[in-house]
Design an enzyme around this catalytic site. Structure first.
Site, mmCIF file in Angstrom:
data_model
loop_
_atom_site.group_PDB
_atom_site.id
_atom_site.type_symbol
_atom_site.label_atom_id
_atom_site.label_comp_id
_atom_site.label_asym_id
_atom_site.label_seq_id
_atom_site.Cartn_x
_atom_site.Cartn_y
_atom_site.Cartn_z
ATOM 1 C CG ASP A 1 22.042 -35.204 42.914
ATOM 2 O OD1 ASP A 1 21.177 -34.349 43.218
ATOM 3 O OD2 ASP A 1 22.990 -35.495 43.656
ATOM 4 N NE ARG B 1 22.600 -31.404 45.640
ATOM 5 C CZ ARG B 1 21.329 -31.133 45.346
ATOM 6 N NH1 ARG B 1 20.895 -29.888 45.436
ATOM 7 N NH2 ARG B 1 20.503 -32.084 44.966
ATOM 8 C CG ASN B 2 25.618 -32.432 42.183
ATOM 9 O OD1 ASN B 2 26.490 -32.436 43.053
ATOM 10 N ND2 ASN B 2 24.473 -33.058 42.331
ATOM 11 C CG ASP C 1 27.468 -36.202 42.966
ATOM 12 O OD1 ASP C 1 27.562 -37.441 42.775
ATOM 13 O OD2 ASP C 1 27.003 -35.730 44.013
#
Length: 163
Positions: A13, A17-18, A31
Site C-alpha cells: 500500500d 498518503r502512507n 501504514d
C-alpha cells in the site's frame, strides 16, 4: 523501501498518503496494514485471497490480475508515488475509473511525464512501471539512481551558472 526490501517485507500500500514527512523532510513509510514478511529465503511472492480490497491505481498488474504481490509490486507503486510527488498530490490516472485504468494499462499505456518533471525522473518512473516485474529495478537500484539524480550539479543545466 530499500531497507524493507532487505528485510523481505512487502508493503502492498505504498502511496503518498502512507508516507509521513517530518522535520528536515525526513520521510517515513507508514501504514503496514497490508504488509507481509517472508521468513524463508526462497519465498518472495504473497498470494492474496480473492475478494481483498487494494488501491487499484497504485497496484501492479500482477497484483490486479493474479493477486500476486512481491517487492517488485511495491516498486510499481513507488513509481506512482513519484508521480504523486511531481504533481503535488494529484490523483494518478486522472479522470479514469479503476476499471478504465486497468484496461488502459493492459494496453501498454503509462502516465506521461508530469509538467515540470525532469525527464530523468520520468524515466525512473517508467522503469518502475515495466509490465514484466523482473525488469523493474530493485529499491537498492532506485536508491542510488535517485541519489545520483539529486546530487547532480545544478550548474550542468546552465553553463552561465559556473561563472
Amino acid at each position: 523501501m530499500a531497507y524493507l526490501e532487505q528485510q523481505n517485507y512487502i508493503h502492498r500500500d505504498l502511496a503518498a498518503r502512507n508516507v509521513l514527512v517530518g522535520e528536515n523532510n525526513i520521510c517515513k513509510v507508514a501504514d503496514f496494514g497490508l504488509a507481509r514478511v517472508f521468513m524463508k529465503e526462497n519465498e518472495n511472492v504473497y498470494e492474496a485471497k480473492e475478494g481483498g480490497k487494494f488501491p487499484v491505481k497504485w497496484t501492479a498488474p500482477e497484483g490486479i490480475h493474479d493477486n500476486k504481490f512481491t517487492i517488485k509490486s511495491d516498486v510499481w507503486s513507488f513509481g506512482v508515488l513519484l508521480y504523486e510527488i511531481m504533481t503535488f498530490g494529484k490523483m494518478p490516472y486522472p479522470a479514469m475509473t479503476n476499471m478504465q485504468t486497468v484496461q488502459w494499462l493492459a494496453k501498454g499505456h503509462r502516465m506521461s511525464c508530469p509538467p515540470s518533471c525532469p525527464k530523468p525522473l520520468h524515466t525512473i518512473m517508467m522503469n518502475c512501471w515495466k509490465d514484466n516485474d523482473q525488469e523493474r529495478p530493485t529499491f537498492e537500484t532506485l536508491q542510488w539512481q535517485l541519489e545520483d539524480f539529486f546530487d547532480m550539479d545544478v550548474s550542468s543545466y546552465d553553463d552561465s551558472a559556473r561563472y
